[in-house]
Design an enzyme around this catalytic site. Sequence first.
Site, short mmCIF file in Angstrom:
data_model
loop_
_atom_site.label_atom_id
_atom_site.label_comp_id
_atom_site.label_asym_id
_atom_site.label_seq_id
_atom_site.Cartn_x
_atom_site.Cartn_y
_atom_site.Cartn_z
N SER A 19 22.68 81.53 58.51
CA SER A 19 22.24 82.18 57.27
C SER A 19 21.55 81.17 56.34
O SER A 19 21.05 81.52 55.29
CB SER A 19 23.45 82.77 56.55
OG SER A 19 24.38 81.73 56.33
N HIS A 242 14.78 57.47 59.52
CA HIS A 242 13.44 57.64 60.11
C HIS A 242 12.69 56.30 60.22
O HIS A 242 12.13 55.99 61.26
CB HIS A 242 12.59 58.60 59.26
CG HIS A 242 13.23 59.95 59.03
ND1 HIS A 242 14.07 60.52 59.95
CD2 HIS A 242 13.15 60.83 58.00
CE1 HIS A 242 14.48 61.70 59.49
NE2 HIS A 242 13.94 61.90 58.31
N GLN A 374 1.41 60.91 60.63
CA GLN A 374 0.99 62.14 59.98
C GLN A 374 0.31 61.81 58.66
O GLN A 374 0.57 60.73 58.11
CB GLN A 374 2.18 63.07 59.74
CG GLN A 374 3.22 62.48 58.81
CD GLN A 374 4.53 63.26 58.80
OE1 GLN A 374 4.94 63.80 59.82
NE2 GLN A 374 5.18 63.32 57.67
N THR A 402 -8.82 59.09 66.99
CA THR A 402 -8.29 60.16 66.14
C THR A 402 -8.07 61.37 67.02
O THR A 402 -9.00 61.83 67.68
CB THR A 402 -9.30 60.50 65.03
OG1 THR A 402 -9.50 59.33 64.26
CG2 THR A 402 -8.78 61.60 64.13
N TYR A 482 -3.85 43.06 51.13
CA TYR A 482 -4.73 44.22 50.95
C TYR A 482 -6.07 43.69 50.47
O TYR A 482 -6.15 43.08 49.40
CB TYR A 482 -4.12 45.19 49.94
CG TYR A 482 -5.06 46.31 49.59
CD1 TYR A 482 -5.38 47.28 50.52
CD2 TYR A 482 -5.64 46.38 48.33
CE1 TYR A 482 -6.25 48.31 50.21
CE2 TYR A 482 -6.51 47.41 48.00
CZ TYR A 482 -6.81 48.37 48.96
OH TYR A 482 -7.68 49.38 48.65
N TRP A 488 -14.23 53.34 55.26
CA TRP A 488 -14.24 54.13 56.51
C TRP A 488 -15.30 55.20 56.44
O TRP A 488 -15.41 55.91 55.43
CB TRP A 488 -12.87 54.78 56.72
CG TRP A 488 -12.79 55.54 58.00
CD1 TRP A 488 -12.95 55.04 59.26
CD2 TRP A 488 -12.53 56.93 58.16
NE1 TRP A 488 -12.80 56.02 60.20
CE2 TRP A 488 -12.54 57.21 59.54
CE3 TRP A 488 -12.28 57.98 57.28
CZ2 TRP A 488 -12.32 58.47 60.07
CZ3 TRP A 488 -12.05 59.24 57.79
CH2 TRP A 488 -12.06 59.48 59.17
P1 NDP Z 1 -7.63 50.43 53.48
O1 NDP Z 1 -7.50 49.01 53.80
O2 NDP Z 1 -8.77 50.91 52.71
O3 NDP Z 1 -6.35 50.92 52.74
C1 NDP Z 1 -5.15 50.68 53.25
C2 NDP Z 1 -4.11 51.21 52.35
O4 NDP Z 1 -3.77 50.20 51.45
C3 NDP Z 1 -4.44 52.36 51.45
O5 NDP Z 1 -4.39 53.58 52.09
C4 NDP Z 1 -3.34 52.23 50.41
O6 NDP Z 1 -2.20 52.87 50.95
C5 NDP Z 1 -3.09 50.76 50.38
N1 NDP Z 1 -3.51 50.16 49.14
C6 NDP Z 1 -4.38 50.60 48.21
N2 NDP Z 1 -4.42 49.75 47.17
C7 NDP Z 1 -3.58 48.74 47.47
C8 NDP Z 1 -3.20 47.56 46.81
N3 NDP Z 1 -3.68 47.25 45.64
N4 NDP Z 1 -2.32 46.74 47.42
C9 NDP Z 1 -1.82 47.04 48.61
N5 NDP Z 1 -2.15 48.16 49.27
C10 NDP Z 1 -3.01 49.00 48.71
O7 NDP Z 1 -7.62 51.11 54.92
P2 NDP Z 1 -7.10 52.41 55.59
O8 NDP Z 1 -6.68 52.00 56.90
O9 NDP Z 1 -6.12 53.15 54.82
O10 NDP Z 1 -8.42 53.28 55.69
C11 NDP Z 1 -9.02 53.85 54.54
C12 NDP Z 1 -9.20 55.32 54.76
O11 NDP Z 1 -9.94 55.59 55.93
C13 NDP Z 1 -7.87 56.04 54.89
O12 NDP Z 1 -7.93 57.23 54.18
C14 NDP Z 1 -7.82 56.32 56.37
O13 NDP Z 1 -7.06 57.47 56.67
C15 NDP Z 1 -9.26 56.49 56.73
N6 NDP Z 1 -9.46 56.18 58.13
C16 NDP Z 1 -9.28 57.15 58.99
C17 NDP Z 1 -9.41 56.93 60.32
C18 NDP Z 1 -9.16 58.01 61.21
O14 NDP Z 1 -8.91 59.14 60.80
N7 NDP Z 1 -9.20 57.72 62.47
C19 NDP Z 1 -9.81 55.65 60.86
C20 NDP Z 1 -9.92 54.65 59.87
C21 NDP Z 1 -9.74 54.93 58.54
P3 NDP Z 1 -0.83 53.07 50.16
O15 NDP Z 1 -1.08 53.87 48.94
O16 NDP Z 1 -0.03 53.79 51.18
O17 NDP Z 1 -0.32 51.73 49.84
C1 BG6 Z 2 13.93 64.73 56.03
C2 BG6 Z 2 14.28 64.36 54.63
O1 BG6 Z 2 14.75 64.07 56.94
O2 BG6 Z 2 12.57 64.41 56.28
C3 BG6 Z 2 13.37 65.04 53.62
O3 BG6 Z 2 15.63 64.73 54.38
C4 BG6 Z 2 11.91 64.78 53.99
O4 BG6 Z 2 13.63 64.60 52.32
C5 BG6 Z 2 11.65 65.10 55.45
O5 BG6 Z 2 11.12 65.61 53.17
C6 BG6 Z 2 10.26 64.70 55.87
O6 BG6 Z 2 9.98 65.19 57.15
P1 BG6 Z 2 8.49 65.41 57.62
O7 BG6 Z 2 8.62 65.78 59.05
O8 BG6 Z 2 7.91 66.51 56.78
O9 BG6 Z 2 7.77 64.13 57.40
#
Ligand code: NDP
Ligand code: BG6
Length: 494
Positions: A19, A242, A374, A402, A482, A488
Amino acid sequence: MENKADFQYPHTFVLLGASGDLAKKKIYPTIWYLYRDNVLPQNTKFIGYARTKQTLEEVKEKSKKYMKVRPGEESKFDQFWEANDYLAGSYDRRIDYELLNQHISKYEKGPRANRIFYLAVPPTVFEDVTVNIKNACIAIKGYTRVIIEKPFGRDDVTSEKLSNHLASLFKEEQIYRIDHYLGKEMVQNLLTIRFANQIFSPSWNRENIASILISFKEPFGTEGRGGYFDSFGIIRDVMQNHLLQILSLVAMEKPVTLNPDDIRDEKVKVLRHIKPIELKDLLVGQYVGNPNGQGEEKLGYLDDPTVPKGSVTPTYAVAGIYINNSRWQGVPFILRCGKALNERKAEVRVQYKDVPGDIFEGHPKRNELVIRVQPGEALYLKMMSKSPGMKFDLMETELDLTYSMRYREADVPDAYERLILDVFTGTQMHFVRNDELKEAWRIFTPVLQQLEEQHIQPVPYTYGSRGPPEADQKLAEYNFKYSGSYKWQKPTLH
Ligand code: NDP
Ligand code: BG6
């Protein structure tokens, strides 16, 4: 590994807590998809069991909106509900389980019949339910398997109590502890990426890797679930299970074979090389409302009426972990997770060291292998290349796998679908073993206790932001660089 020999015999899948929220939102939809795709034993009966007195029709009504039924599947959907039953009963009275047992027995024709019990019940009734299953509902003509969900206790002591309780009732091979991240496509792919590619194996170590960042981000807060969340917090909710599971798959040594216990032996070994986390290794945060946000975003964690006033429960955390073995000594594994952030994302970012003996005047950026769990499974390797054309400039680019582009037809099943099917086939590879759990609590319990006892104030961050700014500093301290220069370009579809 898989055992489908039993599939010719009757199976009963009992959903205890039928439930509840988990049942209607996750488990009924999952068993429907498995049924729809004809992957379960043909003769499977599903029995929902809970205290609420309701008809099967009512159970169906409540779950229906979470179950996707595509055009043309309506009659199969009706058949699915015909294979279902619902029985109301208490969780603590043996007599009710005896009735459940009689009910199950009705369907168990022939020489063999198996039973699976899914416990979608709160931890408070867990002991009663398992004792009663053991006393009144064990299969006599086949196997009995029990699926359980976290929380597996809230520290080392309570978790061990639960483990001992379960061990007194069932053998380890009967117990399927779900960590649903182990059912995700890219988490399952980690083993293949690492051990089926010679290109990665020799560089997967302290000589080449600067740091490994494992992140979980969610763009929503606790939203009414604060009561439950507050007694756990993000470290117990996501990091200790996780993210640590992902860490052990990223860091473990090659297993002797793909046998589930060989794999889990290696996962445990790597955890044993980790010292308990200390407060200095941790940064905790809690979200506050964003006055410029919309709807829920305006509300902070403490504005949730189900959260106790003044709570210091973290909704965000970064932890730096070291694995003290010859492969990883000195390499920070950074676990980072949070709620109410700017996006939904779970990924592993393996950052390689700077190129030694640079001849490009400091232009090369670190290689990064990103395994995106994801949204949208992807694996990309960020690398340097000469910019195409006459110039001799360096540019940042990537090798990109991808899934949505490369495997357009692929149907990636939901984590729960894989895991529940694994229980039917008796595959324990993607479930948490008792000793893994014990190690996970050993690593996290002391710091969790310190956070609570010392009433450590989490740093605030705004709902919808990337988290507390202090977290980026922490990342830099753990040798995650970073650059901010990577751009990208989304490939165009032909
Ligand atoms: P970047 O190096 O541009 O970014 C990496 C990650 O660093 C960010 O996503 C962010 O994540 C984090 N970041 C941002 N600012 C800071 C900071 N000041 N200090 C430390 N970390 C920071 O590369 P990504 O690999 O993320 O690529 C950029 C975009 O291109 C993404 O959206 C990615 O999904 C996309 N992409 C997609 C691909 C695909 O679909 N196959 C292939 C390559 C790139 P966070 O907020 O989590 O810290
Ligand atoms: C669960 C946590 O185990 O994982 C939740 O209890 C969280 O708080 C969830 O939202 C996230 O799962 P997913 O599969 O959506 O990333």
